[in-house]
Design an enzyme around this catalytic site. Structure first.
Site, PDB file in Angstrom:
ATOM      1  N   SER A   1      57.225  38.245  59.557  1.00 18.52           N
ATOM      2  CA  SER A   1      57.725  39.555  59.962  1.00 18.52           C
ATOM      3  C   SER A   1      57.748  40.551  58.806  1.00 18.52           C
ATOM      4  O   SER A   1      57.762  41.757  59.047  1.00 18.52           O
ATOM      5  CB  SER A   1      59.126  39.434  60.562  1.00 18.52           C
ATOM      6  OG  SER A   1      59.053  38.736  61.777  1.00 18.52           O
TER       7      SER A   1
ATOM      8  N   GLU B   1      64.351  47.636  66.915  1.00 15.82           N
ATOM      9  CA  GLU B   1      63.846  46.271  66.981  1.00 15.82           C
ATOM     10  C   GLU B   1      64.668  45.364  67.892  1.00 15.82           C
ATOM     11  O   GLU B   1      65.889  45.267  67.744  1.00 15.82           O
ATOM     12  CB  GLU B   1      63.824  45.612  65.588  1.00 15.82           C
ATOM     13  CG  GLU B   1      63.136  44.240  65.648  1.00 15.82           C
ATOM     14  CD  GLU B   1      63.440  43.313  64.492  1.00 15.82           C
ATOM     15  OE1 GLU B   1      64.466  43.506  63.813  1.00 15.82           O
ATOM     16  OE2 GLU B   1      62.656  42.374  64.275  1.00 15.82           O
TER      17      GLU B   1
ATOM     18  N   HIS C   1      55.238  30.853  64.195  1.00 13.27           N
ATOM     19  CA  HIS C   1      54.503  32.009  64.708  1.00 13.27           C
ATOM     20  C   HIS C   1      53.079  31.597  65.066  1.00 13.27           C
ATOM     21  O   HIS C   1      52.588  30.573  64.592  1.00 13.27           O
ATOM     22  CB  HIS C   1      54.439  33.117  63.641  1.00 13.27           C
ATOM     23  CG  HIS C   1      55.772  33.609  63.217  1.00 13.27           C
ATOM     24  ND1 HIS C   1      55.949  34.431  62.126  1.00 13.27           N
ATOM     25  CD2 HIS C   1      57.011  33.403  63.728  1.00 13.27           C
ATOM     26  CE1 HIS C   1      57.238  34.703  61.985  1.00 13.27           C
ATOM     27  NE2 HIS C   1      57.902  34.088  62.941  1.00 13.27           N
TER      28      HIS C   1
ATOM     29  N   HIS D   1      61.254  30.605  68.188  1.00 19.88           N
ATOM     30  CA  HIS D   1      61.410  29.502  67.235  1.00 19.88           C
ATOM     31  C   HIS D   1      62.168  28.345  67.889  1.00 19.88           C
ATOM     32  O   HIS D   1      61.889  27.183  67.612  1.00 19.88           O
ATOM     33  CB  HIS D   1      62.175  29.965  65.990  1.00 19.88           C
ATOM     34  CG  HIS D   1      61.359  30.799  65.054  1.00 19.88           C
ATOM     35  ND1 HIS D   1      60.289  30.301  64.350  1.00 19.88           N
ATOM     36  CD2 HIS D   1      61.444  32.105  64.704  1.00 19.88           C
ATOM     37  CE1 HIS D   1      59.757  31.267  63.597  1.00 19.88           C
ATOM     38  NE2 HIS D   1      60.439  32.375  63.797  1.00 19.88           N
TER      39      HIS D   1
HETATM   40 MG    MG Z   1      62.398  40.972  62.871  1.00 17.78          MG
HETATM   41 ZN    ZN Z   2      59.906  34.352  63.204  1.00 25.19          ZN
END
Ligand code: MG
Ligand code: ZN
Length: 382
Positions: free
Chosen positions: A105, A272, A346, A281
């Site tokens: 990220s 966000e 990810h 996750h």
């Molecule tokens: Mg983030």
């Molecule tokens: Zn992550």
């Protein structure tokens, strides 16, 4: 051989301890099935409104870890329609970082905020660890009002990428100190400890107040504030997972828009939905769906403003996908989703970009994540 094994063991311990300290949300909690019970209606948006060609305001909403499957799981869970469904221009963003096919990220946020690919873990710096100007900073320099909203700590990688220039995403206290270097008009998120309980004993909450910020601990406390500089630090570290944090994200989005729209020259706002990634996750379908629907309700606030304002561009995208999620079954009529996962990390796949409003047509197609910055910059005319 024994010595080698022992060293490996020691090294693993160090990795486990340091990883837990920094990323305490990455616990696997495999839950494939989710049945939604909280449905909401989606207001019809005007699709042929006479939008300006160039936006005065841009609202960029980032769903951390939100791939196409996460979006479709939310559509299914809300029985066929969400706010994102109404955004007519759709593209795909390729998310690879400078040093990794699979981004984190930090690099993902920095690509969106600065238009440059960098190494995983970087915050607003290039591959040589040099600061790069962000769209938020360019907006400030050009007289626009600016804002940041997140459900995580406001110092976490995604929001940090828009305001800080730090070589390592884990240096939360350094990232917090960078908030004092840019006159961001509004920021709302967790992370009070990184401002007020610091190793260097600076109290950044006091420093913010000296810079004329109104500082609060909750949206409720700040309900009478409608203008001026505003910082709301809604938790010590990260906020709670939905539904425990209530409507913090949609309410914070609305609060930021209410204040920022008063600036005659326009504004840039980044919002966000931080924890879609954390649900990924965890490989937990309910976690992902509930966080995505909460994020979508925040998107609804932005779209509602853009529909009447006509000089606003709303962009929704992600920094990367998390979990390698797929859907193996479900029901559109009952809001049931059976998810499955290929990783606890990810993935490299393209992520969607949805756009609505002034200049939205520029976001169709397939392009690199860095283009989102380039398109915003060009539309603002910087
Ligand atoms: Mg983030
Ligand atoms: Zn992550």
């Amino acid at each position: 051989m024994m010595k080698h094994l022992f060293l490996t063991f020691l090294f693993s311990l160090v990795v486990i301890v340091s990883t837990n300290a920094q990323e305490d949300y990455k616990h696997k909690d495999l839950k494939k099935h989710f049945e939604n019970t909280e449905f909401y209606t989606v207001a019809d948006l005007p699709q042929n409104a006479n939008f300006k060609k160039k936006p005065k305001n841009i609202i960029l909403l980032i769903g951390d870890g939100m791939g196409v499957v996460q979006v479709f799981s939310a559509i299914t869970a809300n029985k066929g329609k969400i706010n994102m469904s109404q955004m007519p221009y759709v593209g795909f963003s390729q998310t690879q970082s400078a040093d990794n096919y699979v981004t984190d990220s930090g690099a993902g946020g920095t690509a969106l905020s600065t238009g440059q690919r960098t190494y995983n873990g970087a915050i607003g710096v290039d591959v040589n660890k040099q600061p790069i100007p962000t769209i938020l900073e360019l907006s400030e320099q050009n007289g626009l009002a600016t804002g940041l909203v997140s459900t995580s700590s406001i110092t976490h990688a995604t929001p940090a990428s828009f305001i800080a220039h730090i070589p390592d995403r884990n240096l939360y206290e350094d990232i917090a100190a960078d908030f004092l270097k840019v006159e961001v008009d509004v920021f709302i998120g967790g992370g009070k400890d990184f401002f007020a309980k610091r190793k260097d004993e600076r109290n950044l909450v006091d420093e913010l107040k000296q810079k004329n910020y109104q500082v609060y601990n909750s949206l409720e406390e700040s309900k009478d504030v409608e203008s001026g500089l505003l910082a709301i630090l809604t938790s010590d570290k990260h906020n709670e997972v939905y539904p425990n944090r209530g409507n913090m994200l949609p309410d914070a989005t609305q609060k930021a828009i209410t204040i920022l729209q008063k600036n005659k020259k326009g504004f840039f706002l980044m919002v966000e939905g931080s924890m879609i990634d954390w649900g990924g996750h965890a490989n937990n379908t309910g976690y992902i769906v509930q966080e995505t629907l909460d994020f979508d309700r925040a998107i609804g606030k932005a779209l509602k403003f853009a529909a009447t304002n006509k000089e606003t561009l709303v962009i929704v995208t992600a920094d990367h996908e998390t979990g390698g999620m797929t859907i193996e079954g479900g029901s559109m009529t009952e809001g049931k989703v059976d998810g499955n996962y290929t990783t606890g990390g990810h993935t490299a796949v393209m992520v969607p970009v949805f756009a609505y409003g002034a200049g939205a047509d520029k976001f169709a197609g397939i392009y690199n994540n860095t283009e989102v910055f380039a398109k915003m910059k060009a539309l603002f005319g910087f």
